[in-house]
Design a protein around this motif. Structure first.
Motif, PDB file in Angstrom:
ATOM      1  N   SER A   1       0.799  -1.155   0.128  1.00 18.42           N
ATOM      2  CA  SER A   1       0.037  -0.162   0.108  1.00 18.42           C
ATOM      3  C   SER A   1       1.084   1.295  -0.151  1.00 18.42           C
ATOM      4  CB  SER A   1      -1.018  -0.011   1.236  1.00 18.42           C
ATOM      5  OG  SER A   1      -1.504   1.251   1.248  1.00 18.42           O
ATOM      6  N   PRO A   2       0.332   2.512  -0.625  1.00 22.33           N
ATOM      7  CA  PRO A   2       1.172   3.547  -0.448  1.00 22.33           C
ATOM      8  C   PRO A   2       1.454   4.189   0.766  1.00 22.33           C
ATOM      9  CG  PRO A   2      -0.478   3.933  -2.318  1.00 22.33           C
ATOM     10  CD  PRO A   2      -0.815   2.484  -1.406  1.00 22.33           C
ATOM     11  N   THR A   3       0.482   3.726   1.874  1.00 28.85           N
ATOM     12  CA  THR A   3       0.809   4.222   3.243  1.00 28.85           C
ATOM     13  C   THR A   3       2.204   3.614   3.839  1.00 28.85           C
ATOM     14  OG1 THR A   3      -0.514   2.350   3.919  1.00 28.85           O
ATOM     15  CG2 THR A   3      -1.436   4.475   3.480  1.00 28.85           C
ATOM     16  N   ARG A   4       2.734   2.454   3.021  1.00 27.29           N
ATOM     17  CA  ARG A   4       3.577   1.942   3.511  1.00 27.29           C
ATOM     18  C   ARG A   4       5.093   2.651   3.460  1.00 27.29           C
ATOM     19  NH1 ARG A   4       3.200  -1.308   7.679  1.00 27.29           N
ATOM     20  NH2 ARG A   4       5.201  -2.280   7.039  1.00 27.29           N
ATOM     21  N   ARG A   5       4.774   3.683   2.436  1.00 26.23           N
ATOM     22  CA  ARG A   5       6.085   4.606   2.176  1.00 26.23           C
ATOM     23  C   ARG A   5       6.325   5.520   3.397  1.00 26.23           C
ATOM     24  NH1 ARG A   5       7.025   4.194  -3.237  1.00 26.23           N
ATOM     25  NH2 ARG A   5       5.465   4.197  -4.629  1.00 26.23           N
ATOM     26  N   VAL A   6       5.649   5.673   4.360  1.00 24.83           N
ATOM     27  CA  VAL A   6       6.010   6.512   5.591  1.00 24.83           C
ATOM     28  C   VAL A   6       6.813   5.639   6.459  1.00 24.83           C
ATOM     29  CG1 VAL A   6       3.888   7.863   5.246  1.00 24.83           C
ATOM     30  CG2 VAL A   6       3.855   5.806   6.878  1.00 24.83           C
ATOM     31  N   GLY A   7       6.994   4.301   6.241  1.00 26.34           N
ATOM     32  CA  GLY A   7       7.840   3.772   7.101  1.00 26.34           C
ATOM     33  C   GLY A   7       7.027   2.615   7.890  1.00 26.34           C
ATOM     34  N   GLY A   8       7.768   1.495   8.485  1.00 21.14           N
ATOM     35  CA  GLY A   8       6.950   0.639   9.232  1.00 21.14           C
ATOM     36  C   GLY A   8       7.964   0.220  10.665  1.00 21.14           C
ATOM     37  N   GLU A   9       7.707  -0.850  11.157  1.00 20.72           N
ATOM     38  CA  GLU A   9       8.547  -1.394  12.310  1.00 20.72           C
ATOM     39  C   GLU A   9       9.872  -1.165  12.257  1.00 20.72           C
ATOM     40  OE1 GLU A   9       7.019  -1.538  15.420  1.00 20.72           O
ATOM     41  OE2 GLU A   9       5.228  -0.762  14.344  1.00 20.72           O
ATOM     42  N   PRO A  10      10.845  -0.744  13.037  1.00 20.80           N
ATOM     43  CA  PRO A  10      12.138  -1.191  12.978  1.00 20.80           C
ATOM     44  C   PRO A  10      12.513  -2.570  12.918  1.00 20.80           C
ATOM     45  CG  PRO A  10      11.666   0.476  14.984  1.00 20.80           C
ATOM     46  CD  PRO A  10      10.310  -0.185  14.423  1.00 20.80           C
ATOM     47  N   LEU A  11      13.770  -2.741  12.032  1.00 26.04           N
ATOM     48  CA  LEU A  11      14.140  -4.064  11.651  1.00 26.04           C
ATOM     49  C   LEU A  11      15.062  -4.544  12.861  1.00 26.04           C
ATOM     50  CD1 LEU A  11      14.518  -3.551   7.952  1.00 26.04           C
ATOM     51  CD2 LEU A  11      12.642  -4.505   9.105  1.00 26.04           C
ATOM     52  N   ASP A  12      15.230  -5.835  12.890  1.00 24.30           N
ATOM     53  CA  ASP A  12      16.110  -6.187  13.846  1.00 24.30           C
ATOM     54  C   ASP A  12      17.682  -6.474  13.314  1.00 24.30           C
ATOM     55  OD1 ASP A  12      14.646  -6.560  16.196  1.00 24.30           O
ATOM     56  OD2 ASP A  12      14.022  -8.506  15.464  1.00 24.30           O
ATOM     57  N   GLU A  13      17.474  -6.783  12.082  1.00 26.56           N
ATOM     58  CA  GLU A  13      18.787  -6.764  11.296  1.00 26.56           C
ATOM     59  C   GLU A  13      18.395  -7.031   9.588  1.00 26.56           C
ATOM     60  OE1 GLU A  13      19.202 -11.846  11.582  1.00 26.56           O
ATOM     61  OE2 GLU A  13      20.802 -10.502  12.132  1.00 26.56           O
ATOM     62  N   LEU A  14      19.253  -6.806   8.728  1.00 30.60           N
ATOM     63  CA  LEU A  14      19.125  -6.925   7.474  1.00 30.60           C
ATOM     64  C   LEU A  14      19.471  -8.206   6.894  1.00 30.60           C
ATOM     65  CD1 LEU A  14      20.596  -3.459   6.116  1.00 30.60           C
ATOM     66  CD2 LEU A  14      18.133  -4.175   6.568  1.00 30.60           C
ATOM     67  N   GLU A  15      18.686  -8.985   6.330  1.00 33.26           N
ATOM     68  CA  GLU A  15      18.896 -10.415   6.120  1.00 33.26           C
ATOM     69  C   GLU A  15      19.425 -10.518   4.548  1.00 33.26           C
ATOM     70  OE1 GLU A  15      15.051 -12.513   5.916  1.00 33.26           O
ATOM     71  OE2 GLU A  15      14.932 -12.445   8.093  1.00 33.26           O
TER      72      GLU A  15
END
Length: 679
Positions: free
Chosen positions: A81-95
């Motif tokens: 969704s375009p609403t995800r452009r504002v960011g989401g939950e912080p990540l624990d690490e980059l896979e």
């Protein structure tokens, strides 16, 4: 060009007088969400890619807010969704993720003969060819994969075989399509994430005003941002992207021209400078044209790329293990020495000192990319005649700090600079002392961030774990509003911060507890009083108890060796400020216990100055050793100095002062024999 959605009520002149959500049925809400997503994606394309919006910003915001409201109320969230452009939950690490096909590097050189040799090899192997000529973006390469037209993932280049999954961050970039209409079933594209110059300068301006170190160049800023673990922070930074290759697709593509047409047709942002030239001389002309125009572009480039247009001939040419044989990067020479002042901003240091800083068009200097340079103070700006837009020459002072040394061409007539009357961070009053300006607000966040970092540094309270990033976190989250708040921290406070776990929190609390038993001189230095370094702090602690120091007048302070009028006024002013006294008292109430160092009498009354290094010792070790046995170690030579110890790589000034004052000098061997051997 992406076609405009048909029969969508939110594309042209949308009616934004929405019914209350509680009156909507589930079916109506789902239909409205579908239309809003489609319309907002189209508006994103028109704004970020086509640069031709069809609705006003306020209308767009109203549509976006309505979509957020519907998704939240009816639980209709979607990763794309375009609403995800504002960011989401912080990540624990980059896979780590494997690429759909290897992302190879390119052969490169800045020598025209080498690209001509590249062209000769091409023509010897496959005959005459045409080349796609493209800018070589100085950004951060990513692979973006779509499945059935929907954004699936974004992966960094990494080692070319696999990279880090940065989907949550790349999804926040407005020019990255989240849905593709009429796309092939399989599509993986390659693009370059970059930070526009104007956005880079604005970001650095904010960082400098907050007392943070600026990014060195837009490429580092883009790369660092894409790999952050907090997508909300990424969404707040000015990232953009150009796409230039299709890595894998179910579509039948025969040439680079067809590739570019497909990318543009699906709504990907392709640079308008991309073109086709007839031969290698066309590549050389293209490179010269772009090199002349590079300063006028809104993005950084460091060369051009030539690619064989025909895919069948590419197949014949093949690739090595590292790079394709059908592409070549013709690089620009590094910029050196001269650049443009984009902005002049003010940085607030830990003592409240306001320093004007020139934000520069990034330039290579002695192998280092420079994007800022100190202007020292307002008087220096006037002396040089620096303005925004000026062409200047920069040097690295002492090979470390870059500074503007000459204006080559004046800037805009309205680019004159003057120091602000209030602090750019906290709006506190600014006072002028000589050539310098200071913020008078002791609680200024910019001062507090760096004061906190200084307070915890090794030569101060030696609290491991509070570097620049941690200090910024503690102040920005409101956990620290005064140095004394450090000792009120609890485990729960720290584990709530991004990147902190229970173990790191407990380690910091243990460090803080251990720091409470501290030498008085170290404590005085840790307070960060203007003009008081380690040596003067020890001198102050040797002459006064803490209570006496807090009550001492400037006249009394001047009686101490190496404390002149400026230092005396600074110390007296510090303890005349109620907020500073409150901080010290709260630190004492928290259990911090500064103790005066027990001094022996073997070297009582001896005053020593050092210049250069003494083998086997650090300067701090020597100062501690001598002062523990009663000596005074000062930073400057005077008539009261007994010895100047001249070690390796000494300075000239102190030796000249010693000659003028008739002070005896000792080399390291004589110092060992005359002084150290007596202890």
């Amino acid at each position: 060009m992406v076609e405009e959605p048909a029969d969508n009520p939110y594309v042209r002149d949308p009616d934004t007088s929405f019914d209350p959500v509680e009156k909507l049925s589930d079916a109506t809400a789902r239909e409205q969400v579908r239309d809003l997503r489609e319309a907002i994606e189209y508006h994103d394309y028109r704004y970020y890619v086509a640069n031709d919006p069809v609705v006003a910003d306020r209308t767009y915001d109203t549509l976006f807010d309505r979509l957020v409201e519907l998704e939240d109320t009816f639980d209709l969230h979607d990763e794309n969704s375009p609403t995800r452009r504002v960011g989401g939950e912080p990540l624990d690490e980059l896979e780590t993720v494997e690429h759909v096909a290897p992302l190879l590097s390119l052969q490169s050189s800045g020598d025209a003969d080498e690209i001509r040799e590249f062209d000769r090899r091409i023509r010897d192997a496959v005959g005459d060819v045409t080349y796609s000529a493209e800018p070589k973006f100085d950004g951060f390469s990513v692979e973006v994969v779509y499945e059935d037209g929907a954004f699936d993932r974004a992966v960094t280049r990494g080692d070319g075989r696999e990279g880090e999954d940065v989907s949550a961050n790349v999804r926040t970039i407005g020019s990255v399509p989240l849905h593709l209409r009429g796309a092939p079933d399989v599509l993986a594209v390659r693009g370059e994430v970059y930070m526009p110059r104007s956005g880079f300068q604005a970001l650095n301006e904010r960082r400098i005003e907050r007392g943070e170190d600026p990014f060195a160049n837009p490429r580092n800023a883009a790369a660092g941002t894409v790999r952050l673990l907090d997508p909300e922070t990424v969404a707040d930074r000015p990232l953009d992207v150009f796409f230039y290759d299709v890595i894998d697709t179910s579509a039948d593509l025969a040439s680079q021209e067809e590739t570019v047409d497909l990318l543009r047709g699906l709504g990907f942002r392709v640079d308008d400078e991309t073109t086709v030239v007839e031969d290698v001389e066309g590549v050389l002309d293209y490179r010269d044209r772009l090199m002349a125009a590079r300063d006028d572009l809104e993005y950084e480039i460091d060369g051009v790329v030539a690619k064989v247009v025909d895919f069948a001939k590419r197949e014949e040419l093949g690739s090595t293990a590292r790079h394709p044989r059908w592409a070549f990067a013709y690089k620009f020479p590094a910029r050196t020495g001269e650049t443009t002042v984009e902005r002049i901003v003010v940085q607030v240091g830990r003592t409240g000192k306001l320093t004007p800083v020139a934000l520069l068009d990034p330039v290579d200097l002695q192998g280092v990319t420079i994007s800022r340079a100190t202007l020292h103070n307002a008087a220096r700006i006037d002396e040089l005649g620096v303005r925004e837009g000026a062409t200047v020459r920069i040097e690295r002072a002492g090979d470390v700090i870059p500074e503007v040394v000459e204006v080559i061409e004046g800037g805009a007539e309205d680019g004159d600079f003057s120091m602000p009357g209030t602090c750019p961070v906290c709006d506190g009053n600014v006072v002028q002392e000589g050539e310098h300006h200071y913020c008078t607000n002791a609680s200024c966040p910019a001062q507090l961030r760096r004061s906190l970092q200084h307070f915890c540094s090794r030569d101060a309270m030696d609290v491991e774990g509070v570097g620049e990033e941690a200090a910024d976190q503690l102040v920005d989250t409101g956990l620290i509003e005064s140095l004394a708040d450090l000792y009120d921290l609890e485990t729960a406070d720290l584990v709530s911060l991004d990147g902190w776990g229970e173990r790191s929190a407990e380690n910091l609390l243990a460090e803080l507890e251990a720091s409470k038993d501290v030498d008085l001189g170290t404590f005085v230095y840790a307070l960060g009083i203007r003009h008081v370094g380690t040596e003067r702090a020890r001198a102050l602690a040797g002459a006064f108890s803490l209570d006496e120091l807090m009550d001492a007048s400037a006249t009394e302070l001047r009686e101490i060796e190496d404390v002149g009028p400026e230092v005396a006024e600074s110390v007296a002013s510090y303890f005349d400020t109620a907020a500073n006294v409150e901080t010290v008292e709260r630190l004492l109430d928290a259990g911090v216990s500064p103790k005066r160092r027990e001094r022996g009498s073997e070297l009582d009354g001896l005053t020593v100055v050092f210049t250069g290094s003494v083998p086997g010792y650090t300067r701090s070790e020597l100062e501690d050793l001598l002062e523990t046995h009663g000596a005074n170690v000062t930073s400057s030579v005077s008539g009261r100095t007994d010895y100047l110890v001249v070690g390796e790589n000494p300075g000239e000034r102190k030796r000249e002062q010693a000659d003028a004052e008739g002070v005896e000098t000792l080399d390291p061997a004589a110092f060992e024999e005359r002084i150290l051997s007596t202890l």
